[in-house]
Structure formats: structure tokens, C-alpha cells
Design a protein around this motif. Sequence first.
Motif, PDB file in Angstrom:
ATOM      1  N   TYR A 189      42.033  37.210  51.703  1.00  0.00           N
ATOM      2  CA  TYR A 189      42.271  38.643  51.501  1.00  0.00           C
ATOM      3  C   TYR A 189      43.331  38.802  50.430  1.00  0.00           C
ATOM      4  O   TYR A 189      44.412  38.213  50.501  1.00  0.00           O
ATOM      5  CB  TYR A 189      42.739  39.330  52.785  1.00  0.00           C
ATOM      6  CG  TYR A 189      43.075  40.789  52.572  1.00  0.00           C
ATOM      7  CD1 TYR A 189      42.079  41.708  52.249  1.00  0.00           C
ATOM      8  CD2 TYR A 189      44.385  41.234  52.669  1.00  0.00           C
ATOM      9  CE1 TYR A 189      42.375  43.041  52.033  1.00  0.00           C
ATOM     10  CE2 TYR A 189      44.698  42.575  52.466  1.00  0.00           C
ATOM     11  CZ  TYR A 189      43.691  43.471  52.139  1.00  0.00           C
ATOM     12  OH  TYR A 189      43.991  44.795  51.911  1.00  0.00           O
ATOM     13  N   GLN A 223      34.859  44.305  47.882  1.00  0.00           N
ATOM     14  CA  GLN A 223      35.862  44.636  46.879  1.00  0.00           C
ATOM     15  C   GLN A 223      35.992  46.153  46.798  1.00  0.00           C
ATOM     16  O   GLN A 223      34.990  46.867  46.710  1.00  0.00           O
ATOM     17  CB  GLN A 223      35.468  44.065  45.523  1.00  0.00           C
ATOM     18  CG  GLN A 223      36.429  44.383  44.399  1.00  0.00           C
ATOM     19  CD  GLN A 223      35.911  43.899  43.061  1.00  0.00           C
ATOM     20  OE1 GLN A 223      34.734  44.030  42.737  1.00  0.00           O
ATOM     21  NE2 GLN A 223      36.794  43.319  42.260  1.00  0.00           N
ATOM     22  N   THR A 251      50.954  42.088  44.114  1.00  0.00           N
ATOM     23  CA  THR A 251      49.771  41.382  44.597  1.00  0.00           C
ATOM     24  C   THR A 251      50.150  40.545  45.815  1.00  0.00           C
ATOM     25  O   THR A 251      51.130  39.795  45.776  1.00  0.00           O
ATOM     26  CB  THR A 251      49.182  40.461  43.509  1.00  0.00           C
ATOM     27  OG1 THR A 251      48.807  41.242  42.375  1.00  0.00           O
ATOM     28  CG2 THR A 251      47.960  39.723  44.030  1.00  0.00           C
ATOM     29  N   ASP A 259      41.324  45.516  45.927  1.00  0.00           N
ATOM     30  CA  ASP A 259      41.428  44.843  47.220  1.00  0.00           C
ATOM     31  C   ASP A 259      40.147  44.062  47.465  1.00  0.00           C
ATOM     32  O   ASP A 259      39.048  44.605  47.323  1.00  0.00           O
ATOM     33  CB  ASP A 259      41.625  45.852  48.357  1.00  0.00           C
ATOM     34  CG  ASP A 259      42.975  46.543  48.285  1.00  0.00           C
ATOM     35  OD1 ASP A 259      43.857  46.036  47.573  1.00  0.00           O
ATOM     36  OD2 ASP A 259      43.133  47.602  48.924  1.00  0.00           O
ATOM     37  N   GLU A 260      40.289  42.789  47.827  1.00  0.00           N
ATOM     38  CA  GLU A 260      39.114  41.956  48.069  1.00  0.00           C
ATOM     39  C   GLU A 260      39.271  41.185  49.372  1.00  0.00           C
ATOM     40  O   GLU A 260      40.345  40.642  49.664  1.00  0.00           O
ATOM     41  CB  GLU A 260      38.896  40.974  46.923  1.00  0.00           C
ATOM     42  CG  GLU A 260      38.490  41.626  45.613  1.00  0.00           C
ATOM     43  CD  GLU A 260      38.132  40.605  44.555  1.00  0.00           C
ATOM     44  OE1 GLU A 260      37.261  39.766  44.820  1.00  0.00           O
ATOM     45  OE2 GLU A 260      38.736  40.648  43.462  1.00  0.00           O
ATOM     46  N   THR A 306      45.184  41.839  47.954  1.00  0.00           N
ATOM     47  CA  THR A 306      45.381  43.239  47.598  1.00  0.00           C
ATOM     48  C   THR A 306      46.261  43.301  46.358  1.00  0.00           C
ATOM     49  O   THR A 306      47.342  42.699  46.316  1.00  0.00           O
ATOM     50  CB  THR A 306      46.000  44.033  48.765  1.00  0.00           C
ATOM     51  OG1 THR A 306      46.289  45.365  48.336  1.00  0.00           O
ATOM     52  CG2 THR A 306      47.271  43.389  49.287  1.00  0.00           C
ATOM     53  N   GLN A 307      45.786  44.003  45.351  1.00  0.00           N
ATOM     54  CA  GLN A 307      46.471  44.078  44.069  1.00  0.00           C
ATOM     55  C   GLN A 307      46.706  45.533  43.693  1.00  0.00           C
ATOM     56  O   GLN A 307      45.766  46.330  43.652  1.00  0.00           O
ATOM     57  CB  GLN A 307      45.638  43.415  42.969  1.00  0.00           C
ATOM     58  CG  GLN A 307      45.351  41.938  43.167  1.00  0.00           C
ATOM     59  CD  GLN A 307      44.379  41.427  42.142  1.00  0.00           C
ATOM     60  OE1 GLN A 307      43.170  41.593  42.272  1.00  0.00           O
ATOM     61  NE2 GLN A 307      44.887  40.822  41.088  1.00  0.00           N
ATOM     62  N   GLU A 308      47.930  45.863  43.409  1.00  0.00           N
ATOM     63  CA  GLU A 308      48.259  47.152  42.827  1.00  0.00           C
ATOM     64  C   GLU A 308      48.471  46.960  41.337  1.00  0.00           C
ATOM     65  O   GLU A 308      49.266  46.111  40.925  1.00  0.00           O
ATOM     66  CB  GLU A 308      49.533  47.720  43.453  1.00  0.00           C
ATOM     67  CG  GLU A 308      49.385  48.156  44.894  1.00  0.00           C
ATOM     68  CD  GLU A 308      50.670  48.748  45.431  1.00  0.00           C
ATOM     69  OE1 GLU A 308      51.708  48.599  44.766  1.00  0.00           O
ATOM     70  OE2 GLU A 308      50.631  49.355  46.506  1.00  0.00           O
ATOM     71  N   ASN A 350      48.323  37.803  48.415  1.00  0.00           N
ATOM     72  CA  ASN A 350      47.140  36.980  48.639  1.00  0.00           C
ATOM     73  C   ASN A 350      47.353  36.098  49.862  1.00  0.00           C
ATOM     74  O   ASN A 350      48.355  35.383  49.958  1.00  0.00           O
ATOM     75  CB  ASN A 350      46.851  36.100  47.421  1.00  0.00           C
ATOM     76  CG  ASN A 350      45.602  35.273  47.594  1.00  0.00           C
ATOM     77  OD1 ASN A 350      44.492  35.727  47.349  1.00  0.00           O
ATOM     78  ND2 ASN A 350      45.772  34.025  48.006  1.00  0.00           N
ATOM     79  N   TYR A 358      43.945  49.728  41.462  1.00  0.00           N
ATOM     80  CA  TYR A 358      44.146  48.679  42.456  1.00  0.00           C
ATOM     81  C   TYR A 358      42.852  47.904  42.644  1.00  0.00           C
ATOM     82  O   TYR A 358      41.772  48.314  42.211  1.00  0.00           O
ATOM     83  CB  TYR A 358      44.606  49.265  43.796  1.00  0.00           C
ATOM     84  CG  TYR A 358      43.585  50.139  44.493  1.00  0.00           C
ATOM     85  CD1 TYR A 358      42.648  49.608  45.374  1.00  0.00           C
ATOM     86  CD2 TYR A 358      43.557  51.512  44.273  1.00  0.00           C
ATOM     87  CE1 TYR A 358      41.710  50.406  46.011  1.00  0.00           C
ATOM     88  CE2 TYR A 358      42.630  52.324  44.904  1.00  0.00           C
ATOM     89  CZ  TYR A 358      41.706  51.764  45.768  1.00  0.00           C
ATOM     90  OH  TYR A 358      40.773  52.551  46.397  1.00  0.00           O
TER      91      TYR A 358
END
Length: 999
Positions: free
Chosen positions: A325, A366, A303, A338-339, A327-329, A305, A336
Motif C-alpha cells: 500500500y 489506484q 509518500t 494511492d495504490e 499513498t502519495q501526496e 509505502n 495524489y
Amino acid sequence: MKPANHALKGIAASCYRDKMLFTILFLFVVFNSFSQQRISGKITDTNNLPLPGVSVLEKNTTNAAASDFDGNFEIVTKGNNAILVFSYLGLKTKEIKLDGKKVLNVVLESDVNELSEVVLIGYGTQKRGEVTSAVATVKAKDFTQGAVRDASELIKGKVAGLSISNGSGDPSASPSVSLRGISSLQGGTSPLVLINGIPGSLNSVAPEEIASIDVLKDASAAAIYGTRGANGVILITTKTVDKDIETTLTFNQYTALSNFSRKADFINAAEMRQLLADGVKMPFKDEGYTTDWLDEISRTGVTLNNNLGLKGGNAKSNYVANINYITQEGTFKKSYNDEFRVSFDGNHSMFDNLLKINLNLLSGRQKMGALGDGRSFNSNIYRQALIRNPTDRPQNDDGTWTQTDRFQYSNPVAMIEEADGIIENDWTRLSSTITLNLLPGWENKLLLATQRNTSFTGYSESKKHYSNTNQGRNGFASRGSSESQTDNLEFTSRYAKTLGNHNFSVLGGYSYQYNSNEGFWANNFDFPTDAYSYYNLGAGKALKDGLAGMGSYKNDNTLVGFFGRASYGYDNKYHLLASVRREGSSKFGTNYKWGTFPSVSAGWTISNESFLKNLSFINNLKFRAGYGETGIIPSDSYLSQTLYKYEGYFYNNGEWVQGLEPASNPNPDLRWEKTQELNLGVDFSFFNSRLSGSVDVYNKKTKDMLWNYSVPTPPYLYPSITANVGKMENKGIEVLLNIVPVRTKDFEWTSTMTFSHNKNKLTSLSNDLYEIEGNFINVGDAGDPISFSTHRLEVGQSIGNFWGLKSVDITDDGKWIIETKDGTRKTLTPDLYNDENKQYLGNGIPAYYTGWTNTFRYKNFDLGVILNGAYDFQILNFQRMFYENPTINYNMLTSAHDKVYGKTQLNYSQTYVSYYIEDGDYVKLDNVTLGYTFDLKSLKFISSARIYASGSNLATITGYKGIDPEIIRNSDEILSSGNDGRDKYPSSRTFTLGINITF
């Protein structure tokens, strides 16, 4: 010569002007240097303890500074004989005129007697000392740090009675949130969430942008929100500017790594070979390979952030902007989240603060992986990884996927690699507030807001996907979209007046909300190529064969409310507040279009009475009592009306005509579910606020609960009707305790403890018109191939009760022995699966919750430790129920061959008995954060910097054998609480490294 003289005169004049300008500038610098003074000093409290972060402002200017960790400050004043203003939350503001002094030792006194901290209530604010309801407040400085998913995780364990569960590692999953138990069978349990007064979701705003979260817990506080307040109200306030400040830029960044916190212990390749060598019958033969199927489809989740904030302005015009912003895997491949979120809040006042205008924008996008048709994660992939033969391999030598002709048995690696999908959510909210102060104390506000949410889903399976062999689809694709829009208009008028020891305020308002929802979906299969994915649905042959799917919908509803509130206080001792809301909805039946929701509460600050004022160890002692009525609005828009649907065809006059038939019954009496709640509380603060907290007890009764009842046809058009019938009761106690065990110059330890207990009881399911046979409803599903209900709702019992067969022993040949309600023991056979032999086996909802937050500060270091726990509840372990069985035709848990009850190995097909129900009590080390704040007095362009390392879900003390005893209890699963699904996304352990910088 005249031209020459003229030129000479011009040059002389120019030189003269330059000299004059230089002289003026020189005098300005000299006088300014004399007027400026460098002031320094130290700020402490009455116990001579240093106060860091105290605001030091030169009065009537924007010139400001702040004290460091040791309470030291330094400021260069701009004016002659300036006045410095020292302010700090919870302490009295002090003004000091310099009068030539250059070194100051400032002592700030406690402001706890005035309890001036501002608390949000419905449509306004109150000072903490005036609050008469159960309202909890958590400020940004007390938020949980690290990799948090949304606003709820900032306050997990910090608000007594607020249950937040997040036992899933899915990056797109939202925690389940409930307050003071379950108040509805169909209406959900989530509190109303308002962001700056406007309905929203916990994920709408970046956690870094939030300034405070207030929770209205009892009905006397939430009644002013009418049909939306029965589950409580969460008020989120974003950061604003309320004083003159220089332009400030903040940058927050963290990186987090996640892995499964615990894995289910299934038989691996080596263990399987050993069992085969020992002559144990196994469902697979040894294929000669070694494969960790879970490892094949998982990874370390990462992740990132990044958050950038900008604020500036003065008391007249200011702004706050934020960009986030993340992004999370996920720990499963192709999962995943992504926001991207942006926000802007601008304020401007004019005409000597007569008119104020606020403009607020929230927007976000998102994107989530969709390894399932319309779902963020296909749980069947996880299931297949668990039950797959560990001696098999993912691919054959020719590169094709290994497949086995076995029912509900697929290659999980192929399922991931041969499918693709996405879920995109976009939201934009624009609001404006106009505030008009016509007279001193009279404030009028007009709020206008519009919010739009759109969602797009796309999903495709290639020709090599397992579904082609199982379902003959030869490539599949689907897509859909939805859009919702909410328009809000609210007008409030408030007048406040103080006459001696008397404080009055009255508020009146009008609220209008319009909601519309629409969407469509379509799918097709049998495509000529995989290249189209979900972007060319028309190419599939199933459409020509009439086998493709398609659908669309639209609905809307309107909510209108008129409300008022009045408060009175006398001499900071006695406080009274009353409110009423009259609300109407288009969802209600014709006979009940409007409802009334009153509330009243009172408080007595006994510590301000003369007979207690001399007791110096009591800072505050206040008793509260409140009563209110709130509601839950029906979820769907047209439940009160007759609906028809087109179904089937009939032949008429030489042509086939599509049939029309009823889809629902009209119910002119359909209305809101009403909750009536009594709350008694006490707030206390002793020993100069070293010990403080609150205790609340409540009794909450809900009536007119909605359920679908069977009715005869005729006279009814349709065999079921949605009606308000049921009744329920919740009783409980909540305790909040704040302690400062140690406070010295260099070291401070603060501790916050929360405790809550709730007892639920279903008191009625039937009335004279509608009846539930036997006064019970079986809910929950054990799943195929067991296919039994797991829970029962019964009058006189609690929600969440497990209902089934009680196993107490096992026969010598491995068959279950059950015990009936009368104590008779029987060997289990298929004919015993009936209510005569079933009984209650426990309850899946914790009766007690605890939270314990400890914060340690030593000089520039800070350490936060958060523990949460839940007690007195049970969990049905689905993984054990399905896979702790040596008779199944798939891979199994290593415990499948253990002796049951210490006697013999199980020899019975998968079934639901109490053997798989376990105590779920746990204490979890939820978060540990270690931070360091740098001393940056020598750097002019950076005002503060902090680095931190954090760990989440670090350890769990429990006797539960499953992956995680913390279970998400979503609204659609609340009635079968305690079912720990075999396919849920396993929870994760996360380690975070972050930095916060302010320029």
C-alpha cells in the motif's frame, strides 16, 4: 470385591502406560540431544575474503542458516553425522560431511567459468555462459532503493541502451522508457513488458515483489515475440520459493518527503514594485498585496509505502504472498496517487515432480486526484500561478475569489478549490501454469491467464469555478468508465539433452491472445446545486437543451502465434540458437494476415579454448553475433477496414434522417512494421571477475512504417489512408563495465558504468502508391499564440530535429535578426515566416547516455551513489519562449528585462526562434542511499533488519536554464522530442527514510 479389583487393575495399567510413555520420551530426548550438534565456522572465497549471506543447509532437511557480514555461521544439526550444503550465487556449491567436526572453515570457489547464473530469454531460461544475444539482467540486490514509482526506476542507468526519463513530479506520472532509439512514427517506443511471461505494465506489480528484471535488447532475442518485440522486451520475474525454507515474514516501510527541485524565477511582488518605481512598464498595477501564487497551490509532498511479504513451504509445495500500500501526496494540492496491490504465487508438485501446478494472482487499485476533465493534473492551474499578478490576493474581503477580466487569466487557487475529481484504476490478473515432465529433459507447459482492467473518472466544477464566467457553464460535471480484458493461452514443449560435450534443446509453442476494450463518457452543466458533484449528471439543464455530451465505444482484436526455437552447445565453447515465429492478427489487412519473424545468433567462448585456458587473468571472454526480425503491430483494431460514421442530417420524405458517410478507407495491405537488426557483441571477465562487462554494436533497420497519407476522393472514399510506407535506421553502441576497485575483509567498493550511443536516420517516407509532398512532415506545436510547428521529419535526417528561424542578433529597437540557410541576415517581419528562411536548429533526442552506480560496503554499513547523464541534444525552453518577454500582458520571468545578446531589451511579440533552444547536456545525482544492517544473532524472532536513508534527484550539473533538462518523452510526443512544456508538472527532490525487517 470384583469391581474394586477391576478398578485397581485399571489404575495400575494406566500407571504402567504413563511410565512407558515417560521412558520413551526420555530416551528420545537423550538420543536426540546426542544426535544434535552445534556447528560453527567461517566462510570465505579463494581470496580469503568473508562471504556474507551464504546459505547453509542441512541436506535432506529444512534446517538452514546463513552467514553473517563477516562470513561467520552457526547451525544446530538435527541428524547424526549430517551433511551441510553451502551455496552462494556465482560460486560453486559445496557439500561437507561433518564426521564429528564441530568447527568448519569453508572456502567457496568461483563459478565464473561455468557462468551458471540463470538468465531469462523468450519462453525459457539459459545459463549466462550460453547466451548468444544482447540480454541484460539486474537482480534485486542491485535495484535502486528509495521512493521508486515503478519497475523501470529500479534499473534506471543500469542497462546500457535503455533510456528512462522521469522529469516530472506528478505522483501519477509514469516514466517514459525506450530502448535503442526510435523505431516507429506511430507505433510508440515502449518495450513489451511481461510479468512472469504475461503482458502487463511496469506499474502492475509492487517493486518490493520483484526478484529480477531481464531486458532483451536485440532482435535475435526478441524475435520470438514477433509483432510486439521491435522496441525490445522487459521480463519481470517476481519472487518465488525454490527450496525448503521456514515461514518468513518481511516488512518494508519507507516515508518520503518531496519538494520542487527547482522553481522558475518569475517576478515577485517586491521585484514588481521596484520595477514600477524605476518607471518600467508592467502588465499589472500594484494591488497592494504580496502573494506567492505557486506557494498557494503547492505543499510538501508526502509518500508512505508499506509492504508485507510472506513466504514459506518446501521444494514440493510453497507460496509467496505480498501486500503493498502506497499513498502519495503530490507537491501540488489535490494531486495524489494511492495504490493498493496484492499478489499470491503458489506452487505444488506431485507424482515425484512429474506434474507441477502454479497459481498466480495480481490485483491492484489506484486512486488519483483529477484536477482536470479526465486528467490527473490540470496543467493550466500551474500556468495561472506563474503568470498571476504577485501583488494581488486570492480572495476578496467578502470571501469571494478575486477575478480579473483578462483573456486566459484565472485565479489558480479558485481553480483548485472549486474543482474536484478522481481517477480510479482497478486491475486483476489470474494465471495458472501446468508443467508436465513426461521424460527426463522433456518439459511441457500450459499457461492460462485472464486480465481485466477497469477505469473510472469523475470530475466536477462548482458554480464559483472560473469556467462559469468564461464559458457560462454554471457548474459542470463529467464521468466516464472503461474496461479492457485480455485472455491468454500459451502452450510450450521443450526437450533438452546432454550427450558428452554436446548440449541440445528444442522448443515449440502456440500462443493465443484476445483483447477487448470498451467504455463510455458523459458530461452536463448548469446544475441547480453543487452538492451533486459528478453523481447526478441528469440534473444539469444542458441535457434538456441538447448541449450535454455523451459517447461510448467498443473494439477487440486477436493475436495468434506459432513459434519454435532450437539451441546447440559444444564443450562450453560454441553456442548456436535459432528461432522463428509465425504470427497472425485481426488488425492486419486481408492480404497480410500472417507474418514470419526469424532469428539466429551464435556465441564463441574463446576463453575456454586450450590456447587461452592457461591465462589465469581471463575468467571469461565470449564473442556474440545475432540477427533477427521483429515487428510493431498497428495500435488500432480496424485500420484495414472501411469504417462509416453518422454525421449531420438530411430531409427525406418529410422527415430528417441522420446521414452516413465514410470515416476511413479499406487497406487490404495493412501489416506490421518490420525491424531487421544485426547485433555484434563481446562479454568479458578478467582478474577473478574484478573487471567484467560487455560491448554491443547494432544496426537496426525498420521498414513498412505506418503513416496517414492524403489520397484523392474519388477514387478513394475518404481523403486519407493509413499505409505501410516509411523506412528508418538506427545504429549504435552500448558498453557495460563492472569494476571492483577495492575488496578487503571490511570494505568493498563495486562500480558499474553504462554508456550508449544511438544515431537515427529517416530513410524514406514515400513509395509508388503513397507520397509525402517534399518528403518532409512538420510536427510539434509551439502553442497559442505562437502556433508554429517546432520539428520536421525529413528523409535523410534524424527524428527529433528542431525546424525554425535561426536568430543571431537583435536590432537597436529590439527586433530579431535572423540568418537564413545561405547566410543572409534579415530583420524578422511576419512575411519571413516561411520555409525559405527556416533551417534545422538542433535535435531534441540525446545522442549519448551514461550511468554510473557505485556501491560501498564497510562492515554493516552500505552506501549507494547513482549518477545518470545525457549528452549532445537540445531543448526548446517553452517557459523562456513565452515568459522571457517584456511585451506580454501577464507576469514574466525576471530575465524578461535582460539584454538580448547583451545589446538591448526585446521588443517583439512571443515567437519561436533559436534563441530559446538550449544545450540540454546534464549529469544528475539521481540517488544516494545510506544503509545499516543490524547484527541480530541474539534475537530469535528477527533474522535481519536494515534501516536506510535515501535522496533522489539531489543535484544536476547542466547549462540548461529551465527547471529540469530530463524530459519525459512519451510515445505521443516522441516525434517532437526536446519540447520542454511551459505547464509540465515540475520535478521533485525526494528524501526517504525506510526500514526492512525479516522475521
